[in-house]
Write a protein that holds these residues in place. Structure first.
Motif, PDB file in Angstrom:
ATOM      1  N   PRO A  78       0.826  -1.204   0.000  1.00 51.54           N
ATOM      2  CA  PRO A  78       0.000   0.000   0.000  1.00 51.54           C
ATOM      3  C   PRO A  78       0.862   1.257   0.000  1.00 51.54           C
ATOM      4  N   HIS A  79       0.222   2.345  -0.341  1.00 50.58           N
ATOM      5  CA  HIS A  79       0.867   3.654  -0.366  1.00 50.58           C
ATOM      6  C   HIS A  79       0.036   4.593   0.491  1.00 50.58           C
ATOM      7  N   THR A  80       0.675   5.486   1.219  1.00 52.81           N
ATOM      8  CA  THR A  80      -0.062   6.358   2.134  1.00 52.81           C
ATOM      9  C   THR A  80      -0.735   7.552   1.453  1.00 52.81           C
ATOM     10  N   PHE A  81      -0.338   7.902   0.232  1.00 50.75           N
ATOM     11  CA  PHE A  81      -0.918   9.068  -0.436  1.00 50.75           C
ATOM     12  C   PHE A  81      -2.077   8.702  -1.356  1.00 50.75           C
ATOM     13  N   THR A  82      -2.364   7.427  -1.494  1.00 49.63           N
ATOM     14  CA  THR A  82      -3.411   6.966  -2.388  1.00 49.63           C
ATOM     15  C   THR A  82      -3.884   5.602  -1.900  1.00 49.63           C
ATOM     16  N   LEU A  83      -5.013   5.174  -2.412  1.00 50.09           N
ATOM     17  CA  LEU A  83      -5.495   3.834  -2.081  1.00 50.09           C
ATOM     18  C   LEU A  83      -4.979   2.792  -3.062  1.00 50.09           C
ATOM     19  N   ARG A  84      -4.216   3.241  -4.042  1.00 46.41           N
ATOM     20  CA  ARG A  84      -3.609   2.325  -5.009  1.00 46.41           C
ATOM     21  C   ARG A  84      -2.277   1.820  -4.459  1.00 46.41           C
ATOM     22  N   ASN A  85      -1.870   0.648  -4.911  1.00 49.28           N
ATOM     23  CA  ASN A  85      -0.599   0.068  -4.480  1.00 49.28           C
ATOM     24  C   ASN A  85       0.584   0.633  -5.248  1.00 49.28           C
ATOM     25  N   VAL A  86       1.753   0.387  -4.705  1.00 50.78           N
ATOM     26  CA  VAL A  86       3.028   0.642  -5.365  1.00 50.78           C
ATOM     27  C   VAL A  86       3.820  -0.668  -5.316  1.00 50.78           C
ATOM     28  N   ALA A  87       4.883  -0.737  -6.110  1.00 50.18           N
ATOM     29  CA  ALA A  87       5.705  -1.947  -6.111  1.00 50.18           C
ATOM     30  C   ALA A  87       7.173  -1.558  -5.996  1.00 50.18           C
ATOM     31  N   TYR A  88       7.818  -2.201  -5.045  1.00 53.77           N
ATOM     32  CA  TYR A  88       9.251  -2.023  -4.838  1.00 53.77           C
ATOM     33  C   TYR A  88       9.972  -3.153  -5.554  1.00 53.77           C
ATOM     34  N   LEU A  89      10.883  -2.788  -6.436  1.00 48.52           N
ATOM     35  CA  LEU A  89      11.714  -3.763  -7.154  1.00 48.52           C
ATOM     36  C   LEU A  89      12.926  -4.038  -6.272  1.00 48.52           C
ATOM     37  N   GLU A  90      12.879  -5.139  -5.532  1.00 49.99           N
ATOM     38  CA  GLU A  90      13.926  -5.408  -4.549  1.00 49.99           C
ATOM     39  C   GLU A  90      15.161  -6.050  -5.173  1.00 49.99           C
ATOM     40  N   ASP A  91      14.955  -6.944  -6.115  1.00 50.90           N
ATOM     41  CA  ASP A  91      16.083  -7.633  -6.749  1.00 50.90           C
ATOM     42  C   ASP A  91      15.870  -7.631  -8.256  1.00 50.90           C
ATOM     43  N   PHE A  92      16.952  -7.371  -8.986  1.00 51.43           N
ATOM     44  CA  PHE A  92      16.903  -7.363 -10.449  1.00 51.43           C
ATOM     45  C   PHE A  92      18.221  -7.941 -10.931  1.00 51.43           C
ATOM     46  N   TRP A  93      18.160  -9.024 -11.694  1.00 55.36           N
ATOM     47  CA  TRP A  93      19.387  -9.734 -12.070  1.00 55.36           C
ATOM     48  C   TRP A  93      19.250 -10.320 -13.462  1.00 55.36           C
ATOM     49  N   VAL A  94      20.264 -10.114 -14.258  1.00 55.43           N
ATOM     50  CA  VAL A  94      20.382 -10.781 -15.554  1.00 55.43           C
ATOM     51  C   VAL A  94      21.681 -11.569 -15.526  1.00 55.43           C
ATOM     52  N   GLU A  95      21.600 -12.817 -15.980  1.00 52.21           N
ATOM     53  CA  GLU A  95      22.775 -13.689 -16.044  1.00 52.21           C
ATOM     54  C   GLU A  95      23.933 -12.906 -16.667  1.00 52.21           C
ATOM     55  N   PRO A  96      25.088 -12.846 -16.006  1.00 51.68           N
ATOM     56  CA  PRO A  96      26.186 -12.027 -16.526  1.00 51.68           C
ATOM     57  C   PRO A  96      26.549 -12.300 -17.985  1.00 51.68           C
ATOM     58  N   ASN A  97      26.537 -13.556 -18.413  1.00 48.59           N
ATOM     59  CA  ASN A  97      26.912 -13.827 -19.813  1.00 48.59           C
ATOM     60  C   ASN A  97      25.791 -13.508 -20.800  1.00 48.59           C
ATOM     61  N   GLN A  98      24.657 -13.031 -20.296  1.00 50.74           N
ATOM     62  CA  GLN A  98      23.533 -12.633 -21.156  1.00 50.74           C
ATOM     63  C   GLN A  98      23.349 -11.115 -21.207  1.00 50.74           C
ATOM     64  N   ARG A  99      24.138 -10.401 -20.426  1.00 54.46           N
ATOM     65  CA  ARG A  99      23.993  -8.944 -20.384  1.00 54.46           C
ATOM     66  C   ARG A  99      24.425  -8.336 -21.711  1.00 54.46           C
ATOM     67  N   GLY A 100      23.809  -7.213 -22.046  1.00 54.72           N
ATOM     68  CA  GLY A 100      24.102  -6.544 -23.299  1.00 54.72           C
ATOM     69  C   GLY A 100      23.201  -6.994 -24.439  1.00 54.72           C
ATOM     70  N   ARG A 101      22.268  -7.905 -24.176  1.00 53.80           N
ATOM     71  CA  ARG A 101      21.341  -8.403 -25.193  1.00 53.80           C
ATOM     72  C   ARG A 101      19.995  -7.681 -25.160  1.00 53.80           C
ATOM     73  N   GLY A 102      19.829  -6.741 -24.224  1.00 50.22           N
ATOM     74  CA  GLY A 102      18.561  -6.026 -24.104  1.00 50.22           C
ATOM     75  C   GLY A 102      17.557  -6.696 -23.184  1.00 50.22           C
ATOM     76  N   ILE A 103      17.982  -7.729 -22.467  1.00 48.33           N
ATOM     77  CA  ILE A 103      17.070  -8.474 -21.592  1.00 48.33           C
ATOM     78  C   ILE A 103      16.571  -7.601 -20.441  1.00 48.33           C
ATOM     79  N   GLY A 104      17.459  -6.825 -19.842  1.00 46.50           N
ATOM     80  CA  GLY A 104      17.046  -5.938 -18.751  1.00 46.50           C
ATOM     81  C   GLY A 104      15.975  -4.961 -19.204  1.00 46.50           C
ATOM     82  N   GLY A 105      16.148  -4.386 -20.374  1.00 43.40           N
ATOM     83  CA  GLY A 105      15.155  -3.458 -20.909  1.00 43.40           C
ATOM     84  C   GLY A 105      13.812  -4.133 -21.161  1.00 43.40           C
TER      85      GLY A 105
END
Length: 155
Positions: A78-105
């Motif tokens: 929940p968010h205190t300024f609205t009744l709508r939710n928010v989302a926290y991106l806690e972990d973000f990982w792309v396999e190191p040998n796959q980076r640079g392929r646009g997967i993160g985007g």
């Protein structure tokens, strides 16, 4: 490249865990117990829990094999300024040998699309000051905030 982005399913456990174990070594938790990893996976699969895992899966059209090449862990709350939710991106990982392929985007676009469809107000995250590779992506897709993080570890 045939990358599919979607929420984790039970059959993705081995691929997700392989990447998760690399991630926790990189970020200073190599001794995380199997019980904690099992508990996280249970949370991910529980539709009533606020933790979600989104996976980037490389679909090999010639063999039919699927390889998990990236993950994003979200915590919807929940968010205190609205009744709508928010989302926290806690972990973000792309396999190191796959980076640079646009997967993160691709993953970030899928997360933004899901956030809009879910009517969340915001998707937000933190990154280390020295994580310049990730910041290249983040600076293209989001606005940088000038907040300062404080924390108190209680264990």
């Amino acid at each position: 490249m045939m990358i599919e982005i979607g929420q984790a399913k039970p059959e993705h456990r081995a691929g997700w865990e392989n990447l998760w174990r690399k991630n926790i070594v990189q970020f200073g938790a190599p001794d995380m117990s199997d019980d904690v990893i099992d508990g996280l996976w249970s949370r991910i699969l529980d539709p009533d829990h606020p933790v979600q895992a989104w996976l980037a899966i490389d679909c090999h059209t010639e063999t039919g094999d699927q390889t998990v090449v990236g993950f994003a862990h979200l915590i919807v709350h929940p968010h205190t300024f609205t009744l709508r939710n928010v989302a926290y991106l806690e972990d973000f990982w792309v396999e190191p040998n796959q980076r640079g392929r646009g997967i993160g985007g691709l993953m970030m676009t899928a997360l933004q699309d899901h956030a809009r469809k879910s009517n969340w107000v915001r998707l937000y995250w933190l990154t280390a000051k020295d994580n310049l590779g990730a910041q290249k992506l983040y600076d293209r897709i989001a606005k940088r905030d000038n907040s300062v993080l404080y924390k108190i570890d209680t264990i």
